[in-house]
Design an enzyme around this catalytic site. Structure first.
Site, PDB file in Angstrom:
ATOM      1  N   ARG A  83      -0.027  -9.835  13.212  1.00  0.00           N
ATOM      2  CA  ARG A  83      -0.680  -8.656  12.433  1.00  0.00           C
ATOM      3  C   ARG A  83      -1.993  -9.450  11.768  1.00  0.00           C
ATOM      4  NH1 ARG A  83       4.026  -5.844  10.515  1.00  0.00           N
ATOM      5  NH2 ARG A  83       3.044  -4.394   9.603  1.00  0.00           N
ATOM      6  N   ARG A 137      -9.225   0.596   9.816  1.00  0.00           N
ATOM      7  CA  ARG A 137      -9.008  -0.489   9.595  1.00  0.00           C
ATOM      8  C   ARG A 137     -10.258  -1.446  10.585  1.00  0.00           C
ATOM      9  NH1 ARG A 137      -2.919  -0.070   9.009  1.00  0.00           N
ATOM     10  NH2 ARG A 137      -2.105  -2.148   9.609  1.00  0.00           N
ATOM     11  N   ARG A 169      11.921  -7.691   5.105  1.00  0.00           N
ATOM     12  CA  ARG A 169      11.781  -5.597   4.891  1.00  0.00           C
ATOM     13  C   ARG A 169      12.991  -5.060   5.777  1.00  0.00           C
ATOM     14  NH1 ARG A 169       6.516  -2.326   5.421  1.00  0.00           N
ATOM     15  NH2 ARG A 169       5.864  -3.616   7.282  1.00  0.00           N
ATOM     16  N   ARG A 175      11.987  -3.590  11.625  1.00  0.00           N
ATOM     17  CA  ARG A 175      11.503  -2.940  12.130  1.00  0.00           C
ATOM     18  C   ARG A 175      10.080  -3.915  13.182  1.00  0.00           C
ATOM     19  NH1 ARG A 175       6.002  -0.277   8.676  1.00  0.00           N
ATOM     20  NH2 ARG A 175       4.165  -1.807  10.072  1.00  0.00           N
ATOM     21  N   LYS A 200       0.845  -1.216   0.001  1.00  0.00           N
ATOM     22  CA  LYS A 200      -0.144   0.306  -0.607  1.00  0.00           C
ATOM     23  C   LYS A 200       0.933   1.274  -0.107  1.00  0.00           C
ATOM     24  CE  LYS A 200      -2.126  -1.125   4.065  1.00  0.00           C
ATOM     25  NZ  LYS A 200      -1.729  -2.171   4.803  1.00  0.00           N
TER      26      LYS A 200
HETATM   27  P1  AMP Z   1       1.285  -0.332   9.504  1.00  0.00           P
HETATM   28  O1  AMP Z   1       2.428   0.538   9.244  1.00  0.00           O
HETATM   29  O2  AMP Z   1       0.019   0.472   8.906  1.00  0.00           O
HETATM   30  O3  AMP Z   1       0.566  -1.948   9.039  1.00  0.00           O
HETATM   31  O4  AMP Z   1       1.054  -0.024  10.744  1.00  0.00           O
HETATM   32  C1  AMP Z   1       1.675  -0.460  11.945  1.00  0.00           C
HETATM   33  C2  AMP Z   1       1.026  -0.439  12.985  1.00  0.00           C
HETATM   34  O5  AMP Z   1       0.515   1.102  13.823  1.00  0.00           O
HETATM   35  C3  AMP Z   1      -0.258  -1.593  13.398  1.00  0.00           C
HETATM   36  O6  AMP Z   1       0.188  -2.691  13.462  1.00  0.00           O
HETATM   37  C4  AMP Z   1      -1.611  -1.057  14.404  1.00  0.00           C
HETATM   38  O7  AMP Z   1      -0.447  -1.136  15.848  1.00  0.00           O
HETATM   39  C5  AMP Z   1      -0.985   0.152  14.132  1.00  0.00           C
HETATM   40  N1  AMP Z   1      -2.256   0.993  13.124  1.00  0.00           N
HETATM   41  C6  AMP Z   1      -1.688   1.491  12.000  1.00  0.00           C
HETATM   42  N2  AMP Z   1      -2.940   2.002  11.395  1.00  0.00           N
HETATM   43  C7  AMP Z   1      -3.858   1.710  12.562  1.00  0.00           C
HETATM   44  C8  AMP Z   1      -5.928   1.964  12.598  1.00  0.00           C
HETATM   45  N3  AMP Z   1      -6.392   2.434  11.428  1.00  0.00           N
HETATM   46  N4  AMP Z   1      -6.357   1.818  13.431  1.00  0.00           N
HETATM   47  C9  AMP Z   1      -5.676   1.345  14.984  1.00  0.00           C
HETATM   48  N5  AMP Z   1      -4.630   0.539  14.529  1.00  0.00           N
HETATM   49  C10 AMP Z   1      -3.378   0.636  13.206  1.00  0.00           C
END
Ligand code: AMP
Length: 215
Positions: free
Chosen positions: A171, A88, A127, A160, A13
């Protein structure tokens, strides 16, 4: 214009988002990036979010929706925005519908980027990210010229915490349980387009571009 990028972690994304915002002059709202930066600088939000993020769980809705609400009011959102990693949960989606009229737009399309699970695990665990400039690499698909050193700025590369195998699996489970229901939610509203994210970056973007050109 408001576009939502939906898809599991590792679907690409972020990569597609960079191209879309450039072409369409949209603000990029990536909740994961905003939360990581809050954790890094140690804000109240960051301190509350860290524990959930480290475990691969979602940060509670009330924290995330507030930050999106504020971000949508920023001046760079005047032409519209691309939401990447938000909503989400169905609860976040219904919150978004309440606040969008204030920001002056409605949802144009929801692009669901779909990738098979084996590839997602390979993409995420391989990654590596630059600790200085944030550039993203992959041990197999996009290795830096010098091991663990950023090509762009010479910074150190790291994995990360949430890209470790155990957390990646968590996740993906969280995505299935809490985020996938959004597909039906947006399907009912006739807003969703499915994108095959298994193809290479260019081919994925071509599918997206065709849809954006119709808006
Ligand atoms: P991402 O980089 O989008 O995979 O986000 C990393 C982490 O941030 C996720 O595993 C969640 O812990 C948190 N996170 C990001 N976006 C959201 C969201 N819309 N709602 C809840 N947690 C989020």
């Amino acid at each position: 214009m408001l576009i939502i990028l939906l898809g599991p972690p590792g679907a690409g994304k972020g990569t597609q988002a960079e191209r879309i915002i450039k072409e369409r002059q949209l603000a990029h709202i990536a909740t994961g990036d905003i939360l990581r930066s809050a954790v890094k600088t140690g804000t109240t939000l960051g301190r509350k979010a860290k524990h959930f993020m480290d475990q691969g769980k979602l940060v509670p809705d009330e924290l995330v929706v507030e930050l999106v609400k504020e971000r949508l009011m920023d001046p760079d959102c005047v032409n519209g925005a691309l939401l990447d990693g938000f909503p989400r949960t169905v609860n976040q989606a219904s919150f978004l519908e309440q606040v969008l009229p204030n920001a002056g737009f409605g949802i144009d399309r929801v692009l669901s980027v779909e990738v098979d699970e084996k590839s997602l695990i390979e993409r995420l665990t391989g990654r590596r990210v630059c600790s200085d400039c944030g550039a993203s690499y992959h041990l197999k698909f996009k290795a830096p010229q010098v091991r663990n050193v950023c090509d762009r700025c010479g910074g150190d590369l790291f994995q990360r915490d949430d890209d470790a195998l155990g957390t990646v699996k968590e996740r993906l489970q969280v995505y299935k349980k809490q985020t996938e229901p959004l597909m039906d939610y947006y399907q009912e509203k006739k807003l969703i387009d499915r994108i095959d994210g298994n193809l290479d970056v260019e081919q994925v973007y071509e599918q997206i571009k065709k849809i954006l050109d119709q808006i």
